[in-house]
Design a protein around this motif. Structure first.
Motif, PDB file in Angstrom:
ATOM      1  N   ARG A   8       5.493  -9.219  -9.263  1.00 14.11           N
ATOM      2  CA  ARG A   8       5.475  -7.777  -9.155  1.00 14.11           C
ATOM      3  C   ARG A   8       5.948  -7.871 -10.230  1.00 14.11           C
ATOM      4  O   ARG A   8       5.194  -6.101 -11.482  1.00 14.11           O
ATOM      5  N   ASN A 109       8.331  -6.894  -1.352  1.00  7.82           N
ATOM      6  CA  ASN A 109       8.362  -5.625  -0.956  1.00  7.82           C
ATOM      7  C   ASN A 109       8.534  -5.481   0.659  1.00  7.82           C
ATOM      8  O   ASN A 109       9.013  -3.932   0.817  1.00  7.82           O
ATOM      9  N   ASP A 404      -6.749  -3.242   1.762  1.00  9.08           N
ATOM     10  CA  ASP A 404      -6.469  -2.133   1.390  1.00  9.08           C
ATOM     11  C   ASP A 404      -5.930  -1.544   2.279  1.00  9.08           C
ATOM     12  O   ASP A 404      -5.094  -0.227   2.131  1.00  9.08           O
ATOM     13  N   CYS A 406      -1.842   0.004   4.657  1.00  9.79           N
ATOM     14  CA  CYS A 406      -1.360   0.466   4.256  1.00  9.79           C
ATOM     15  C   CYS A 406      -0.416   1.079   5.321  1.00  9.79           C
ATOM     16  O   CYS A 406      -0.874   1.697   5.416  1.00  9.79           O
ATOM     17  N   LYS A 408       0.647   3.827   4.026  1.00 10.91           N
ATOM     18  CA  LYS A 408       0.054   5.609   3.955  1.00 10.91           C
ATOM     19  C   LYS A 408      -1.346   5.729   4.545  1.00 10.91           C
ATOM     20  O   LYS A 408      -1.602   6.587   5.261  1.00 10.91           O
ATOM     21  N   SER A 413       4.671   8.225   5.101  1.00  7.69           N
ATOM     22  CA  SER A 413       5.086   8.250   3.887  1.00  7.69           C
ATOM     23  C   SER A 413       5.994   7.964   3.144  1.00  7.69           C
ATOM     24  O   SER A 413       7.040   7.138   1.923  1.00  7.69           O
ATOM     25  N   LYS A 454       3.353  -4.045  -3.354  1.00 12.40           N
ATOM     26  CA  LYS A 454       4.436  -2.923  -3.213  1.00 12.40           C
ATOM     27  C   LYS A 454       2.111  -2.486  -3.235  1.00 12.40           C
ATOM     28  O   LYS A 454       1.455  -2.370  -4.346  1.00 12.40           O
ATOM     29  N   PRO A 455       1.547  -1.320  -2.596  1.00  6.28           N
ATOM     30  CA  PRO A 455      -0.086  -0.666  -2.766  1.00  6.28           C
ATOM     31  C   PRO A 455      -0.230  -0.463  -4.328  1.00  6.28           C
ATOM     32  O   PRO A 455      -1.103  -0.802  -4.058  1.00  6.28           O
ATOM     33  N   GLU A 456       0.532   0.076  -4.383  1.00 12.08           N
ATOM     34  CA  GLU A 456       0.937   0.743  -6.354  1.00 12.08           C
ATOM     35  C   GLU A 456      -0.144  -0.300  -6.929  1.00 12.08           C
ATOM     36  O   GLU A 456      -0.817  -0.563  -8.095  1.00 12.08           O
ATOM     37  N   ASP A 457       0.366  -1.733  -6.573  1.00  6.09           N
ATOM     38  CA  ASP A 457       0.679  -2.930  -8.114  1.00  6.09           C
ATOM     39  C   ASP A 457      -0.684  -4.329  -7.608  1.00  6.09           C
ATOM     40  O   ASP A 457      -1.204  -5.002  -7.662  1.00  6.09           O
ATOM     41  N   ARG A 458      -1.155  -3.132  -6.258  1.00  9.09           N
ATOM     42  CA  ARG A 458      -2.399  -3.790  -5.496  1.00  9.09           C
ATOM     43  C   ARG A 458      -3.932  -3.623  -6.475  1.00  9.09           C
ATOM     44  O   ARG A 458      -3.840  -2.621  -6.362  1.00  9.09           O
ATOM     45  N   ASN A 459      -4.855  -4.401  -6.073  1.00  9.22           N
ATOM     46  CA  ASN A 459      -6.013  -3.885  -7.002  1.00  9.22           C
ATOM     47  C   ASN A 459      -7.169  -5.456  -6.303  1.00  9.22           C
ATOM     48  O   ASN A 459      -6.888  -6.661  -6.224  1.00  9.22           O
TER      49      ASN A 459
END
Length: 522
Positions: A8, A109, A404, A406, A408, A413, A454-459
């Protein structure tokens, strides 16, 4: 940095700390100290360098902080588990120059980060299972879900019911494609008997549990019931509604020959199984399956209808809910929490909400059952098959689609009642290790990051780069990642076909076709 799963927070600094066999290792967490000492035994140098393990009770379970600079490495954690995860990170980033100077603050997470392996349809050795557990541990995954029984084979020794390993292990033949039992297609059946004598003794299961425990992996046994029980019914016909003779099922798919939940014998049989396995599996969870339970025979069975009336139940779904509650109650008395596939939620309000639902299919209209379940405090594990099932080929499910995934994706949510994630490998059409490895390992590596980060930290592009850079390291663990072109889904130009047609064709290609693909890529 080439770390999987992605931490993280990482702050890279200049320089390296030259760890070696002469490094002073001190502080807390004696097991972690021993592991680090063993790891550095073959590395020259390290004089004047100190690694200190520090216990911090305010940190969350599994969290670790790694600080390395000059001639000092400090590892903070609240438990041996966090210290172990720090070591797994060190193993990934250490190089010939030493450990990079770095500051890492990392934590999972999700609490539950799982991999499931079907050992009922096709049997995998204890050594192969240990290899998977090793890879899981290096990727910080912590739940090995062991699918031990199904219609087509029973693989767990139960001493009270010896026929389960004498008879229920073997089926007369094996389908080679979905077309086989539809009566068409070139790949019909392998007409040779499969599975006789292929089972896990109780000592085998204890060995796996102990091996996993040393690596902070919990083993979750699954005995699928009351459906998917034909192998057991073939040995003990009285478990079914009709009591008629049966054979171990030699087709894939679902059959309406299920256990009779109107008979006390079925509840007693299930509890006997639980009794013996709870002496072996010492973790928190026990999985009872509960998926794909057609109620056709229950609707006609006098004993099932009598039980429904006697208990004041609404319908056959509620009868399964009653069975589930009885199993959950019995498992609680053993200190276990029950998991089952999300079709169990058809029982609506009758289900005890401490049961964990594993969400693999969009079973109810608008996923109403699942959202209602979480709204009243029920927990879910996410395993949506259209994103994460490993047995589907990459040209149908490229690695990026799995990565990809998750909460969501399912419209969730509020994740407060998501216990975690799990990726399953089903093996109806996987008959040898080469095909198993090709379809499993790239996805296992990717899903470790889905579970941890966390999804927002993945690429995905960043992940793929790190995985390719770590390919030699992972290969030494036995983690054989298929070629990039294959996991990207670009191997064959079949994208014009419908999903269903591609699934039927490529999922069931014989093993030699997959071997040919790998040889061509090399």
């Amino acid at each position: 940095m080439n770390i999987i799963p992605k931490p993280r927070r990482v702050e890279e600094k200049d320089g390296f700390v030259a760890l070696g066999r002469d490094t002073l290792i001190a502080g807390e967490f004696k097991n972690a100290q021993t592991l680090l000492t063993e790891f550095l035994q073959d590395v020259d140098g390290g004089a004047g360098v100190k690694v200190e393990f520090v216990k911090d009770g305010n940190m969350q379970d599994g969290q670790y902080i790694l600080e390395s600079k000059d001639k000092s490495v400090i590892i903070k954690a609240s438990s041996e588990k966090g210290a172990f995860y720090a070591l797994m990170t060190i193993k990934q980033i250490i190089c010939d120059k030493g450990l990079p100077c770095v500051s890492i603050d990392d934590a999972p997470n999700y609490e539950y980060r799982g991999f499931s392996l079907d050992c009922a349809r096709h049997f995998w050795t204890v050594e192969k299972i240990k290899q998977f557990i090793d890879v899981m541990a290096h990727l910080k995954m912590n739940e090995f879900h062991w699918h031990l029984t199904d219609d087509q084979g029973w693989r767990a020794e139960i001493k009270k019911y010896p026929l389960l390993i004498e008879k229920a292990t073997a089926r007369k033949r094996t389908p080679l494609s979905p077309k086989a039992f539809m009566g068409s297609g070139d790949w019909g059946y392998d007409e040779n008997e499969y599975g006789r004598g292929l089972y896990y003794s109780q000592d085998d299961m204890r060995e796996v549990v102990a091996y996993a425990k040393e690596r902070f992996v919990e083993v979750v046994p699954e005995i699928d019931m009351p459906g998917h029980m034909v192998a057991a019914i073939a040995c003990y016909p009285n478990l079914s509604c009709t009591g008629e003779p049966a054979q171990v099922y030699d087709k894939w798919g679902v059959t309406d020959n299920i256990c009779c939940c109107g008979k006390d014998d079925v509840y007693n049989f299930a509890k006997d199984i639980i009794d013996e396995l709870c002496e072996i599996f010492d973790g928190r969870f026990f999985h009872i399956g509960g998926d794909e339970v057609p109620k056709t025979r229950w609707k006609k069975c006098p004993l099932c209808q009598q039980k429904i009336k006697q208990l004041g139940l609404k319908d056959e779904d509620a009868l399964q809910g009653h069975f589930n509650n009885e199993m959950a109650k019995y498992l609680r008395s053993k200190g276990k929490r029950m998991i089952g596939w999300n079709e169990m939620l058809d029982a609506k309000d009758i289900m005890d909400n401490d049961i964990v639902a594993q969400w693999w299919v969009r079973h109810s209209l608008g996923n109403k059952n699942e959202f209602d379940w979480m709204a009243k405090g029920g927990k879910c594990i996410l395993s949506m098959y259209t994103y994460v099932y490993m047995d589907h080929p990459y040209n149908v499910r490229p690695l990026k689609k799995t990565y990809d995934f998750c909460a969501k994706t399912l419209g969730v949510s509020d994740e407060s009642n998501i216990l975690g994630m799990e990726i399953p490998q089903w093996v109806e059409y996987i008959r040898d290790e080469k095909k198993l490895d090709m379809l499993t390992y790239a996805r296992l590596v990717a899903y470790s990051e889905v579970c941890w980060t966390k999804p927002e930290d993945r690429n995905y592009q960043d992940f793929e780069c790190r995985m390719e850079n770590l390919r030699p390291y992972l290969s030494k663990l036995g983690c054989k990642i298929c070629p990039q072109k294959i996991y990207r889904g670009k191997t064959y130009p079949w994208h014009a076909f419908t999903s269903a047609l591609r699934w039927n064709f490529w999922r069931s290609k014989p093993d030699y076709e997959y071997h040919k693909m790998l040889d061509e890529e090399k």
